[in-house]
Design an enzyme around this catalytic site. Sequence first.
Site, PDB file in Angstrom:
ATOM      1  N   ASP A   1      -1.310  13.046   1.634  1.00  0.00           N
ATOM      2  CA  ASP A   1      -0.612  11.927   1.013  1.00  0.00           C
ATOM      3  C   ASP A   1       0.374  11.402   2.064  1.00  0.00           C
ATOM      4  O   ASP A   1       0.651  12.074   3.067  1.00  0.00           O
ATOM      5  CB  ASP A   1       0.096  12.354  -0.282  1.00  0.00           C
ATOM      6  CG  ASP A   1       0.399  11.147  -1.181  1.00  0.00           C
ATOM      7  OD1 ASP A   1       0.435  10.010  -0.658  1.00  0.00           O
ATOM      8  OD2 ASP A   1       0.620  11.345  -2.395  1.00  0.00           O
TER       9      ASP A   1
HETATM   10  C1  NOJ Z   1       1.702   7.844  -2.181  1.00  0.00           C
HETATM   11  C2  NOJ Z   1       0.890   8.083  -3.408  1.00  0.00           C
HETATM   12  O1  NOJ Z   1       1.216   9.338  -3.958  1.00  0.00           O
HETATM   13  C3  NOJ Z   1      -0.602   8.013  -3.149  1.00  0.00           C
HETATM   14  O2  NOJ Z   1      -1.278   8.102  -4.369  1.00  0.00           O
HETATM   15  C4  NOJ Z   1      -0.951   6.740  -2.436  1.00  0.00           C
HETATM   16  O3  NOJ Z   1      -2.335   6.668  -2.223  1.00  0.00           O
HETATM   17  C5  NOJ Z   1      -0.178   6.680  -1.135  1.00  0.00           C
HETATM   18  N1  NOJ Z   1       1.243   6.723  -1.421  1.00  0.00           N
HETATM   19  C6  NOJ Z   1      -0.485   5.423  -0.334  1.00  0.00           C
HETATM   20  O4  NOJ Z   1       0.050   4.330  -0.976  1.00  0.00           O
END
Ligand code: NOJ
Length: 840
Positions: A275
């Site tokens: 993530d």
């Molecule tokens: C953080 C989020 O938890 C995730 O789901 C997302 O894909 C990423 N940011 C990118 O935006």
Amino acid sequence: MLWSSSIAVVAALSNTASAQLNDAYSPPSYPSPWMRGGNGWADAYTKAQAFVSQLTLLEKVNLTTGVGWEGESCVGNTGAIPRLNFPGLCLQDSPLGVRDTDFNSAFPSGMNVAATWSTRLFKSRGNAMGSEHGGKGVDVQLGPVAGPIGRVPAGGRNWEGFSPDPVLTGVAMAQTIQGIQDAGVIACAKHYIGNEQEHNRQAAAPYNFAYSANIDDVTMHELYLWPFADSVRAGVGAIMCSYNQVNNSYASQNSYTLNYLLKNELDFQGFVTSDWWAQLTGAASALAGLDMTMAGDQGLASGDTFWGSNLTAAVLNGTIPQWRLDDMVTRIMSAYYKVGRDTHKVPVNFNSWNLSTYGYQHPEANEDFTQINWHVNVQDDHAALIREIGGASTVLLKNTNNALPLNKPKYIAVIGEDAHDNPAGVNSCSDRNCDIGTLAMGWGSGTANFPYLIAPNTALKAQAASDGSKYTNVSDNYDFDAVTAAVTGADIAIVFGNADSGEDYITIDGNQGDRNNLTLWGNADALIAHVASINPNTIVVLHTVGPVIVEAYKNHPNVTAILWAGLPGQESGNAITDVIYGKVNPQAKSVFTWGKQREDWGVDVVYTPTSDPPQLNFNEGVFIDYRHFDAAGIEPSYEFGFGLSYTNFSYSNLVIQKQNPGPYEPTTGETSAAPTFGTIDYNAADNEFPPGWHAVKDYVYPYLDGPVPTGLPQDWPAGAQDGSPQPKLPAGGSGGGNRQLWDTMYTVSATVTNTGGVKGTEIPQLYISLGAPTDPKVVLRGFDDLILDPGESETFTYEVTRRDISNWDTASQNWVVSTYPKTVYVGSSSRNLPLSGALA
Ligand code: NOJ
């Protein structure tokens, strides 16, 4: 040896787990399993090998590392390989449509599509979303979501996923993934794993650490890992590891969850991406099984990186063996070939950071002013599918004396802000960071811009006009005088309410991602009470991100119908009108339990942890949602799986046939040794920035930015750098686990009959009692959607697999069919199971 000792550690852990989760410990598991091209990945693996073999060290590293926040057009972008004309990969949110662009569709939420219980719709939605991502030039769609699964009802991102039931979520994951990947786009199942609340998902003052989701071995396998196993079995190309810790080890460098569970036991062949900024170490995360880092920089637009130049150095000084780097890149490229990116790829034609036609190609650096948006319309005919899912996901919770469907009412009043447009415009709140007007998606990264949003008021008014009905509407939830005037004398008063939630970087009305309570927003509970106090035919429509407390009006005699419409996406108004007027006969069943009070769920968000790292002890084990309500003997307002239709169905004729697939064989043997592809030029000078290179500000590069560190202490975990053949796990050997887990043990069938007067779709549900005193009363295992004319009968059939009747055994690290007597149930909800029989 390492292997048996780690099994022993896990077993020892699990035996004490429920008593002592507070000291939860995640055992080391090394080396990181290398892919082998199994489970339908052989062709892709061959192509990837050929591609990776020609790459230099710098080119390999460039594919593993994002270029940094706002470095290029997508939410995440890997480096490119200009020499081979390879543009690098574009990773883009979200699980319900292409985020941060235009001329895209806004699909119903995951929770909504789950409520249809239709595998056809799961897959069609995935395919439509995949094709929209593909049309924009996206390589990896960042979805679907199985974590959070929905442990706590107030969890902010539950709506991005499907359901707190692992089987429903698992089927929805698999179908969505297949749909996305059939469209030639890599799906990314997320967030792996234990990411069940937003509060403290990352370190934030005054806490130095993210929370640790403390999960025992049985619960991990029987609940949280289950839908990820289905995802791997479905061939998912990517998995995103989460921000939180799992048993006190960060999920994005947790060798147990990544190496042991995902890559060994589940035999995952694709790649693991972090993530965004969930990566917290360099070499350690690589050895623990991370294959790609996003956004690539250490912190938002920090310009520095754990990988990039540091990974190049770590390979040059021998910390990261070539086979591990090659495995990372081969996994990434195999996913690329597996879904056919080599033939489907179109150039990225949008920019996440700026919707204007012209702007900066590298927005963080404000460099390269050029055309950045081509405004490609990728919507196709998806509006029809969105409308269909909207209707098919609307749960009819109450319908007294056939209050619904409506038939040309004389006078209808529509009440509530939630029925109306946001006066500032559908996309006026970026990432939906407000709750103004009708609610059709939650907030955060799991969103997409609306091309348009049909508010219920718009569609209901059009219906009234074509029926010649008198129509009034009030959008102000606080103007009770206007409401009184509107609903007095109306044949029908339809009152709308909502409850919103999302991701933690946005706080709305004091709700930091997770909901603060389970009540309706914007005075809507009081509004419903007010309307019901006046109008004897009050219909309540709920646009909520999960359960809300409905006890205050559920049994009110003037509330004649209640509908949960969830987060239906752009066709919201048309979909609810279809249901209210009977153009669509409701088929949806609730994908979560509706408790009478917040305490009924037994578990909740931890808003203010008392330790650092915050310890979230999942002491309830597998007993979340209906499993808890059943075990604790708590009567819900509406149970999991419940939903009414405009017709009635009966169940009869349960038939159980035992099959004989033969005994279960634990997987044995060893892997081959780790392969390497191509040769690495270990001469540091060849891996430096080319002379005269212009480095874009804050952009992450693979070139060395200083001397390669040498003489560092090499205290890596035992086996971490070992590429020799490794033992396979007994429960592993094939995508999702031992292939015999999917052997059919029983074939169960039942007859479902439409006993009412109109055509309708029934969702027969099959539950099993596994029989041990420690097991839930029943667990969902199968379902179908049967379309039946009045008087028509059809046979519902489900093949009960070995996995369906097994429990996870910590000692043998395998699935075991216990000797407890097992019972199968079939019916229309988790508490309405008229048919049952022994699985003997
Ligand atoms: C953080 C989020 O938890 C995730 O789901 C997302 O894909 C990423 N940011 C990118 O935006």
